[in-house]
Design a protein around this motif. Structure first.
Motif, mmCIF file in Angstrom:
data_model
loop_
_atom_site.group_PDB
_atom_site.id
_atom_site.type_symbol
_atom_site.label_atom_id
_atom_site.label_comp_id
_atom_site.label_asym_id
_atom_site.label_seq_id
_atom_site.Cartn_x
_atom_site.Cartn_y
_atom_site.Cartn_z
ATOM 1 N N GLY A 187 23.455 -28.428 -43.633
ATOM 2 C CA GLY A 187 21.959 -29.009 -43.689
ATOM 3 C C GLY A 187 21.735 -30.279 -43.125
ATOM 4 N N TYR A 188 22.669 -31.209 -43.342
ATOM 5 C CA TYR A 188 22.723 -32.548 -42.699
ATOM 6 C C TYR A 188 22.753 -32.615 -41.449
ATOM 7 C CZ TYR A 188 22.303 -34.938 -47.373
ATOM 8 O OH TYR A 188 22.314 -35.424 -48.397
ATOM 9 N N ILE A 189 23.736 -31.742 -40.910
ATOM 10 C CA ILE A 189 23.994 -31.732 -39.403
ATOM 11 C C ILE A 189 22.994 -31.060 -38.580
ATOM 12 C CG2 ILE A 189 25.589 -30.655 -37.681
ATOM 13 C CD1 ILE A 189 27.835 -30.868 -39.673
ATOM 14 N N ALA A 190 22.523 -29.962 -39.288
ATOM 15 C CA ALA A 190 21.313 -29.099 -38.449
ATOM 16 C C ALA A 190 20.171 -30.143 -38.449
ATOM 17 C CB ALA A 190 20.915 -27.946 -39.399
ATOM 18 N N THR A 191 19.832 -30.897 -39.671
ATOM 19 C CA THR A 191 18.526 -31.616 -39.683
ATOM 20 C C THR A 191 18.921 -32.935 -38.610
ATOM 21 O OG1 THR A 191 18.301 -31.196 -41.907
ATOM 22 C CG2 THR A 191 17.289 -33.266 -41.051
ATOM 23 N N PHE A 192 20.035 -33.567 -38.568
ATOM 24 C CA PHE A 192 20.108 -34.534 -37.682
ATOM 25 C C PHE A 192 20.022 -34.122 -36.154
ATOM 26 C CE2 PHE A 192 23.114 -37.024 -34.983
ATOM 27 C CZ PHE A 192 22.762 -38.179 -35.117
ATOM 28 N N GLY B 276 38.907 -25.211 -46.682
ATOM 29 C CA GLY B 276 39.899 -26.027 -47.111
ATOM 30 C C GLY B 276 39.798 -25.706 -48.819
ATOM 31 N N GLU B 277 40.765 -26.466 -49.417
ATOM 32 C CA GLU B 277 40.702 -26.512 -50.972
ATOM 33 C C GLU B 277 40.405 -27.918 -51.422
ATOM 34 O OE1 GLU B 277 41.424 -24.041 -53.067
ATOM 35 O OE2 GLU B 277 41.767 -22.362 -51.537
ATOM 36 N N PRO B 278 39.838 -28.171 -52.596
ATOM 37 C CA PRO B 278 38.863 -26.998 -53.238
ATOM 38 C C PRO B 278 37.883 -26.631 -52.678
ATOM 39 C CG PRO B 278 38.571 -29.137 -54.206
ATOM 40 C CD PRO B 278 39.540 -29.149 -53.118
ATOM 41 N N ARG B 279 37.199 -25.288 -52.633
ATOM 42 C CA ARG B 279 35.904 -24.817 -51.848
ATOM 43 C C ARG B 279 34.964 -24.950 -52.783
ATOM 44 N NH1 ARG B 279 39.717 -20.244 -50.644
ATOM 45 N NH2 ARG B 279 40.357 -20.573 -48.811
ATOM 46 N N ASP B 280 33.851 -25.495 -52.101
ATOM 47 C CA ASP B 280 32.547 -25.667 -52.744
ATOM 48 C C ASP B 280 31.525 -25.255 -51.875
ATOM 49 O OD1 ASP B 280 30.462 -26.214 -54.391
ATOM 50 O OD2 ASP B 280 31.012 -28.255 -54.908
ATOM 51 N N ALA B 281 30.940 -24.186 -51.895
ATOM 52 C CA ALA B 281 30.102 -23.629 -50.916
ATOM 53 C C ALA B 281 28.922 -24.511 -50.873
ATOM 54 C CB ALA B 281 29.792 -22.296 -51.286
ATOM 55 N N SER B 282 28.509 -24.905 -52.025
ATOM 56 C CA SER B 282 26.953 -25.759 -52.068
ATOM 57 C C SER B 282 27.257 -26.898 -51.192
ATOM 58 C CB SER B 282 26.782 -25.932 -53.527
ATOM 59 O OG SER B 282 27.608 -26.701 -54.122
ATOM 60 N N VAL B 283 28.425 -27.709 -51.303
ATOM 61 C CA VAL B 283 28.550 -28.935 -50.576
ATOM 62 C C VAL B 283 28.762 -28.320 -49.166
ATOM 63 C CG1 VAL B 283 30.488 -30.671 -50.272
ATOM 64 C CG2 VAL B 283 29.861 -30.125 -52.574
ATOM 65 N N ALA B 284 29.403 -27.516 -48.613
ATOM 66 C CA ALA B 284 29.616 -27.112 -47.404
ATOM 67 C C ALA B 284 28.076 -26.711 -46.807
ATOM 68 C CB ALA B 284 30.500 -25.914 -47.056
ATOM 69 N N MET B 285 27.150 -26.089 -47.239
ATOM 70 C CA MET B 285 26.342 -25.702 -47.095
ATOM 71 C C MET B 285 25.045 -27.054 -46.978
ATOM 72 S SD MET B 285 26.056 -22.587 -46.144
ATOM 73 C CE MET B 285 24.406 -22.456 -45.592
ATOM 74 N N LEU B 286 25.329 -27.963 -47.689
ATOM 75 C CA LEU B 286 24.580 -29.057 -47.935
ATOM 76 C C LEU B 286 24.991 -29.981 -46.661
ATOM 77 C CD1 LEU B 286 22.816 -31.166 -49.297
ATOM 78 C CD2 LEU B 286 24.911 -32.101 -50.573
#
Length: 68
Positions: free
Chosen positions: A43-48, A30-40
């Motif tokens: 990370g939340y999904i994987a932790t959950f 999507g726009e605007p792209r922000d890789a750090s937010v996507a990885m965060l």
């Protein structure tokens, strides 16, 4: 004919998780792209998911000890 893929697997990964797939695709494409937010978010999904699996594993061990 026996199918190696069970109906519940198709239901879970093919239908129920479609909103999660769309959310993750939106984070990365999507726009605007922000890789750090996507990885965060990943990370939340994987932790959950890890916490759920870990908790269920511990609960199954405890129940196995109680009822064995």
């Amino acid at each position: 004919m026996y199918s190696a893929i069970q109906h519940g697997t198709v239901l879970m990964f093919g239908i129920v998780l479609v909103p999660v797939y769309a959310m993750v695709a939106g984070w990365f494409a999507g726009e605007p792209r922000d890789a750090s937010v996507a990885m965060l978010g990943l990370g939340y999904i994987a932790t959950f998911v890890g916490a759920l699996w870990g908790g269920l594993f511990v609960l199954s061990i405890i129940l196995g000890l109680i009822f064995w």
